[in-house]
Design a protein around this motif. Sequence first.
Motif, mmCIF file in Angstrom:
data_model
loop_
_atom_site.group_PDB
_atom_site.id
_atom_site.type_symbol
_atom_site.label_atom_id
_atom_site.label_comp_id
_atom_site.label_asym_id
_atom_site.label_seq_id
_atom_site.Cartn_x
_atom_site.Cartn_y
_atom_site.Cartn_z
ATOM 1 N N THR A 12 -17.563 0.587 -6.053
ATOM 2 C CA THR A 12 -16.984 0.940 -6.312
ATOM 3 C C THR A 12 -15.281 -0.024 -6.843
ATOM 4 O O THR A 12 -15.747 -1.040 -7.475
ATOM 5 C CB THR A 12 -15.881 0.840 -4.524
ATOM 6 N N THR A 13 -14.032 0.738 -7.137
ATOM 7 C CA THR A 13 -12.773 0.252 -7.892
ATOM 8 C C THR A 13 -12.001 -0.685 -6.534
ATOM 9 O O THR A 13 -12.152 -0.526 -5.182
ATOM 10 C CB THR A 13 -12.080 1.296 -8.492
ATOM 11 N N PRO A 14 -11.487 -1.482 -6.902
ATOM 12 C CA PRO A 14 -10.510 -1.853 -5.534
ATOM 13 C C PRO A 14 -9.595 -1.730 -5.626
ATOM 14 O O PRO A 14 -9.782 -0.781 -4.238
ATOM 15 C CB PRO A 14 -9.957 -3.068 -7.640
ATOM 16 N N TYR A 15 -9.153 -0.049 -6.045
ATOM 17 C CA TYR A 15 -8.319 1.652 -5.746
ATOM 18 C C TYR A 15 -9.029 1.742 -4.301
ATOM 19 O O TYR A 15 -8.387 2.278 -3.602
ATOM 20 C CB TYR A 15 -8.357 2.051 -6.687
ATOM 21 N N LYS A 20 -10.002 3.314 1.093
ATOM 22 C CA LYS A 20 -10.661 3.758 2.633
ATOM 23 C C LYS A 20 -9.735 2.634 3.333
ATOM 24 O O LYS A 20 -10.582 3.333 4.818
ATOM 25 C CB LYS A 20 -12.406 3.009 2.223
ATOM 26 N N LYS A 21 -10.036 1.433 3.094
ATOM 27 C CA LYS A 21 -9.566 0.452 4.427
ATOM 28 C C LYS A 21 -7.575 1.047 5.025
ATOM 29 O O LYS A 21 -7.686 0.872 5.995
ATOM 30 C CB LYS A 21 -9.131 -1.280 3.436
ATOM 31 N N VAL A 24 -6.008 6.637 2.731
ATOM 32 C CA VAL A 24 -5.463 7.405 1.202
ATOM 33 C C VAL A 24 -6.428 7.171 0.719
ATOM 34 O O VAL A 24 -8.154 6.405 0.650
ATOM 35 C CB VAL A 24 -4.468 6.918 1.491
ATOM 36 N N CYS A 25 -6.182 8.031 -0.154
ATOM 37 C CA CYS A 25 -6.898 8.081 -1.437
ATOM 38 C C CYS A 25 -6.922 7.447 -2.820
ATOM 39 O O CYS A 25 -5.481 6.759 -2.994
ATOM 40 C CB CYS A 25 -6.872 10.010 -1.713
ATOM 41 N N PRO A 26 -7.813 6.976 -3.267
ATOM 42 C CA PRO A 26 -7.637 5.954 -4.517
ATOM 43 C C PRO A 26 -6.002 7.429 -5.293
ATOM 44 O O PRO A 26 -5.638 5.932 -6.227
ATOM 45 C CB PRO A 26 -9.060 6.120 -4.990
ATOM 46 N N LEU A 27 -5.867 7.767 -5.417
ATOM 47 C CA LEU A 27 -4.842 8.379 -6.938
ATOM 48 C C LEU A 27 -3.381 7.740 -5.727
ATOM 49 O O LEU A 27 -3.230 7.337 -7.083
ATOM 50 C CB LEU A 27 -4.764 9.664 -6.885
ATOM 51 N N TYR A 28 -3.405 7.930 -4.887
ATOM 52 C CA TYR A 28 -2.099 7.352 -4.038
ATOM 53 C C TYR A 28 -2.484 5.601 -3.801
ATOM 54 O O TYR A 28 -1.267 5.335 -4.549
ATOM 55 C CB TYR A 28 -2.565 7.685 -2.870
ATOM 56 N N VAL A 29 -3.119 4.888 -3.886
ATOM 57 C CA VAL A 29 -3.349 3.783 -4.531
ATOM 58 C C VAL A 29 -2.998 3.065 -5.697
ATOM 59 O O VAL A 29 -1.888 2.987 -5.704
ATOM 60 C CB VAL A 29 -4.602 2.859 -3.908
ATOM 61 N N ALA A 47 3.123 0.809 2.569
ATOM 62 C CA ALA A 47 3.324 -0.344 2.964
ATOM 63 C C ALA A 47 1.913 -1.240 3.092
ATOM 64 O O ALA A 47 1.885 -2.587 1.688
ATOM 65 C CB ALA A 47 4.564 -0.607 3.721
ATOM 66 N N LYS A 48 1.498 -0.717 3.336
ATOM 67 C CA LYS A 48 0.084 -1.251 3.413
ATOM 68 C C LYS A 48 -0.449 -1.203 2.589
ATOM 69 O O LYS A 48 -1.163 -2.504 1.868
ATOM 70 C CB LYS A 48 -1.258 -0.957 4.913
ATOM 71 N N VAL A 49 -0.573 -0.749 1.810
ATOM 72 C CA VAL A 49 -1.222 -0.060 0.602
ATOM 73 C C VAL A 49 -0.800 -1.294 -0.444
ATOM 74 O O VAL A 49 -1.820 -2.250 -0.957
ATOM 75 C CB VAL A 49 -1.411 0.987 -0.507
ATOM 76 N N LEU A 50 0.434 -1.737 -1.146
ATOM 77 C CA LEU A 50 1.262 -2.469 -1.085
ATOM 78 C C LEU A 50 0.534 -4.125 -0.833
ATOM 79 O O LEU A 50 0.538 -4.472 -2.073
ATOM 80 C CB LEU A 50 2.798 -2.141 -1.449
#
Length: 61
Positions: A12-15, A20-21, A24-29, A47-50
């Motif tokens: 898997t990629t970091p995104y 998954k954590k 959201v979708c990886p595109l959004y990350v 904010a959680k993604v950031l």
Amino acid sequence: MRLAEKVKEKRTTPYKEIAKKVGVCPLYVGQIARGERVPKRKSGKAAKVLEELKKMCNETN
């Protein structure tokens, strides 16, 4: 199952990991990482993604 599908399952990629954590979708990350989207709420998913992206950068350095 093809070899490519097996590899894709295990790698898997970091995104993808962050997506998954947070749920959201990886595109959004990717959009948040590039600055195309900016978190507006302190408790929102963006904010959680950031926060996860910043943790990842601090761990690797």
